[in-house]
Design a protein around this motif. Structure first.
Motif, PDB file in Angstrom:
ATOM      1  N   SER A 141       0.796  -1.256   0.044  1.00 21.85           N
ATOM      2  CA  SER A 141       0.085   0.069  -0.120  1.00 21.85           C
ATOM      3  C   SER A 141       0.781   1.288   0.028  1.00 21.85           C
ATOM      4  CB  SER A 141      -0.949  -0.037   1.255  1.00 21.85           C
ATOM      5  OG  SER A 141      -2.023  -1.056   1.157  1.00 21.85           O
ATOM      6  N   ALA A 142       1.899   1.142   0.843  1.00 24.49           N
ATOM      7  CA  ALA A 142       2.965   2.453   0.768  1.00 24.49           C
ATOM      8  C   ALA A 142       3.525   2.930  -0.468  1.00 24.49           C
ATOM      9  CB  ALA A 142       3.846   2.144   1.967  1.00 24.49           C
ATOM     10  N   HIS A 143       3.521   1.793  -1.262  1.00 27.91           N
ATOM     11  CA  HIS A 143       4.101   1.809  -2.604  1.00 27.91           C
ATOM     12  C   HIS A 143       3.172   2.046  -3.890  1.00 27.91           C
ATOM     13  CE1 HIS A 143       7.955   0.007  -0.597  1.00 27.91           C
ATOM     14  NE2 HIS A 143       8.431   0.744  -1.832  1.00 27.91           N
ATOM     15  N   GLY A 144       1.720   2.419  -3.352  1.00 26.49           N
ATOM     16  CA  GLY A 144       0.833   2.540  -4.415  1.00 26.49           C
ATOM     17  C   GLY A 144       0.339   1.333  -5.300  1.00 26.49           C
ATOM     18  N   THR A 145       0.651   0.151  -4.512  1.00 28.03           N
ATOM     19  CA  THR A 145       0.240  -1.110  -5.373  1.00 28.03           C
ATOM     20  C   THR A 145      -1.038  -1.751  -4.480  1.00 28.03           C
ATOM     21  OG1 THR A 145       1.701  -2.221  -4.143  1.00 28.03           O
ATOM     22  CG2 THR A 145       2.603  -1.423  -6.351  1.00 28.03           C
ATOM     23  N   PHE A 146      -1.720  -2.450  -5.382  1.00 29.41           N
ATOM     24  CA  PHE A 146      -2.837  -3.226  -4.558  1.00 29.41           C
ATOM     25  C   PHE A 146      -2.250  -4.697  -3.940  1.00 29.41           C
ATOM     26  CE2 PHE A 146      -6.515  -6.221  -4.739  1.00 29.41           C
ATOM     27  CZ  PHE A 146      -7.408  -5.355  -3.798  1.00 29.41           C
ATOM     28  N   GLY A 147      -2.662  -4.616  -2.694  1.00 27.08           N
ATOM     29  CA  GLY A 147      -1.860  -6.089  -2.040  1.00 27.08           C
ATOM     30  C   GLY A 147      -2.866  -7.005  -1.995  1.00 27.08           C
ATOM     31  N   MET A 148      -2.335  -8.219  -2.142  1.00 27.60           N
ATOM     32  CA  MET A 148      -3.336  -9.553  -1.971  1.00 27.60           C
ATOM     33  C   MET A 148      -2.568 -10.680  -1.248  1.00 27.60           C
ATOM     34  SD  MET A 148      -4.488  -9.651  -6.305  1.00 27.60           S
ATOM     35  CE  MET A 148      -2.780  -9.528  -6.571  1.00 27.60           C
ATOM     36  N   SER A 149      -3.154 -11.560  -0.718  1.00 33.19           N
ATOM     37  CA  SER A 149      -2.340 -12.318   0.108  1.00 33.19           C
ATOM     38  C   SER A 149      -2.708 -14.080   0.107  1.00 33.19           C
ATOM     39  CB  SER A 149      -2.622 -11.998   1.632  1.00 33.19           C
ATOM     40  OG  SER A 149      -3.727 -12.172   2.080  1.00 33.19           O
ATOM     41  N   ILE A 150      -1.697 -14.858  -0.022  1.00 34.14           N
ATOM     42  CA  ILE A 150      -2.178 -16.145   0.601  1.00 34.14           C
ATOM     43  C   ILE A 150      -1.337 -16.532   1.675  1.00 34.14           C
ATOM     44  CG2 ILE A 150      -1.517 -18.272  -0.650  1.00 34.14           C
ATOM     45  CD1 ILE A 150      -1.636 -17.274  -3.228  1.00 34.14           C
ATOM     46  N   ILE A 151      -2.261 -16.843   2.499  1.00 35.31           N
ATOM     47  CA  ILE A 151      -1.662 -17.110   3.893  1.00 35.31           C
ATOM     48  C   ILE A 151      -1.190 -18.717   4.074  1.00 35.31           C
ATOM     49  CG2 ILE A 151      -2.328 -17.029   6.504  1.00 35.31           C
ATOM     50  CD1 ILE A 151      -4.097 -14.859   5.965  1.00 35.31           C
ATOM     51  N   THR A 152       0.042 -18.762   4.364  1.00 35.10           N
ATOM     52  CA  THR A 152       0.705 -20.241   4.676  1.00 35.10           C
ATOM     53  C   THR A 152       0.543 -20.526   6.078  1.00 35.10           C
ATOM     54  OG1 THR A 152       2.876 -19.294   4.919  1.00 35.10           O
ATOM     55  CG2 THR A 152       2.048 -19.854   2.779  1.00 35.10           C
ATOM     56  N   ALA A 153       0.645 -19.857   6.944  1.00 40.39           N
ATOM     57  CA  ALA A 153       0.460 -20.358   8.316  1.00 40.39           C
ATOM     58  C   ALA A 153       0.003 -19.040   9.513  1.00 40.39           C
ATOM     59  CB  ALA A 153       1.750 -20.735   8.974  1.00 40.39           C
ATOM     60  N   VAL A 154      -0.543 -19.435  10.516  1.00 38.59           N
ATOM     61  CA  VAL A 154      -1.044 -18.456  11.323  1.00 38.59           C
ATOM     62  C   VAL A 154      -0.234 -18.561  12.692  1.00 38.59           C
ATOM     63  CG1 VAL A 154      -2.873 -17.616  12.830  1.00 38.59           C
ATOM     64  CG2 VAL A 154      -3.436 -18.475  10.588  1.00 38.59           C
ATOM     65  N   THR A 155       0.386 -17.507  13.005  1.00 41.09           N
ATOM     66  CA  THR A 155       1.275 -17.403  14.224  1.00 41.09           C
ATOM     67  C   THR A 155       0.907 -16.675  15.238  1.00 41.09           C
ATOM     68  OG1 THR A 155       2.557 -15.365  13.713  1.00 41.09           O
ATOM     69  CG2 THR A 155       3.351 -17.460  12.298  1.00 41.09           C
ATOM     70  N   ALA A 156       1.097 -16.999  16.472  1.00 38.91           N
ATOM     71  CA  ALA A 156       0.971 -16.305  17.740  1.00 38.91           C
ATOM     72  C   ALA A 156       2.135 -15.566  18.167  1.00 38.91           C
ATOM     73  CB  ALA A 156       0.576 -17.247  18.831  1.00 38.91           C
ATOM     74  N   GLN A 157       2.343 -14.239  17.725  1.00 41.74           N
ATOM     75  CA  GLN A 157       3.505 -13.633  18.220  1.00 41.74           C
ATOM     76  C   GLN A 157       3.110 -12.250  18.512  1.00 41.74           C
ATOM     77  OE1 GLN A 157       6.324 -12.478  14.638  1.00 41.74           O
ATOM     78  NE2 GLN A 157       4.723 -13.730  13.464  1.00 41.74           N
ATOM     79  N   ASN A 158       4.160 -11.536  19.038  1.00 43.22           N
ATOM     80  CA  ASN A 158       4.182 -10.164  19.459  1.00 43.22           C
ATOM     81  C   ASN A 158       5.543  -9.583  19.321  1.00 43.22           C
ATOM     82  OD1 ASN A 158       5.449 -10.918  21.675  1.00 43.22           O
ATOM     83  ND2 ASN A 158       3.253 -10.889  22.698  1.00 43.22           N
ATOM     84  N   THR A 159       5.788  -8.452  19.842  1.00 45.51           N
ATOM     85  CA  THR A 159       7.127  -7.958  19.732  1.00 45.51           C
ATOM     86  C   THR A 159       8.319  -8.734  20.553  1.00 45.51           C
ATOM     87  OG1 THR A 159       6.824  -6.397  21.688  1.00 45.51           O
ATOM     88  CG2 THR A 159       6.235  -5.740  19.500  1.00 45.51           C
TER      89      THR A 159
END
Length: 267
Positions: free
Chosen positions: A26-44
């Motif tokens: 989005s920051a580069h002015g393009t349209f983003g799409m996603s294919i999710i391979t895994a869901v993680t439980a993470q934080n900083t």
């Protein structure tokens, strides 16, 4: 508008993975799409659990995108198991997209193995030859090449070895070495070097994801490899310079700093 696809894992804290990629697109002015391979439980503070998406669902996600929307650029991030890698490789061979950026995500900053050891060779054999460019950091390049990388000359040797495995371009990121941060780009015939100042911040969560997504965005917009890497380096440097102190651990970069500044949203 150019369309850019990320194939990667989800980061519940929003700093890396799918979330970082979509922000970068989005920051580069393009349209983003996603294919999710895994869901993680993470934080900083780290990655605490991973649930892999089944190969069948990954296959259906690939089919849903490519049979409806043209893909101008593609970034591959976290692919943790053999079956996931094989499914993605089969899909990419069938649909034959251009501008593939492979970020070989292997171990998180907290030490969690995001790519299973038994899947390393599959990634090298199946995905690396499909890549327009691969973007390993020093530890990842050492795993791929079985070389010890301690200086610039080692990076160059590793880049040559990775190139000979079938990819078109190799960018080895030098941030893990002491001294000046130098990234090395090799296209099979010559080296290009990208120097960047070290920024005094602990908030670097998702930098590798963000850089590779930025390269994919630039390639999708029609820039060549060298210019795409240069633009992506400038983008990630700004994002790190203005990184966010969010959470108790390693905070994320600021993906939209330049846009917020232009919009007058920053004081």
């Amino acid at each position: 508008m150019k369309k850019v696809l990320t194939i990667a894992g989800s980061d519940s804290s929003g700093g890396a993975g799918i979330q970082a990629d979509l922000k970068t697109f989005s920051a580069h002015g393009t349209f983003g799409m996603s294919i999710i391979t895994a869901v993680t439980a993470q934080n900083t503070q780290g990655v605490f659990a991973v649930q892999d998406i089944t190969p069948d669902i990954i296959k259906e996600q690939i089919k849903a995108i490519f049979e409806d929307i043209s893909v101008d650029g593609l970034k591959i991030g976290m692919v943790s198991q053999i079956e996931t890698i094989e499914t993605i490789a089969d899909g990419l061979k069938y649909y034959n997209p251009k501008n593939i950026v492979l970020d070989p995500v292997m171990v998180s900053k907290s030490g969690f193995h995001l790519l299973k050891t038994e899947a390393e060779n599959t990634l090298i054999d199946k995905l690396l030859p499909l890549a327009t460019i691969i973007t390993p950091n020093i530890p990842e390049a050492e795993v791929i090449t079985k070389l010890k990388i301690q200086r610039l000359e080692d990076m160059e040797l590793a880049a040559k070895k990775i190139y000979n495995m079938g990819t078109k371009n190799v960018l080895i990121k030098g941030g893990h070495l002491d001294g000046e941060a130098i990234d090395v780009l090799f296209n099979g015939s010559e080296f290009k070097y990208f120097n960047a100042k070290r920024i005094n911040t602990k908030n670097t969560h998702g930098t590798g994801c963000t850089l590779s997504a930025a390269i994919a965005s630039n390639l999708a917009k029609g820039y060549g490899i060298e210019k795409s890497v240069l633009n992506a380096k400038e983008y990630i440097t700004t994002a790190i310079e203005h990184s966010l102190s969010i959470g108790k651990g390693v905070g994320p970069t600021n993906h939209f700093y330049t846009l917020y500044k232009k919009a007058g949203m920053l004081k």
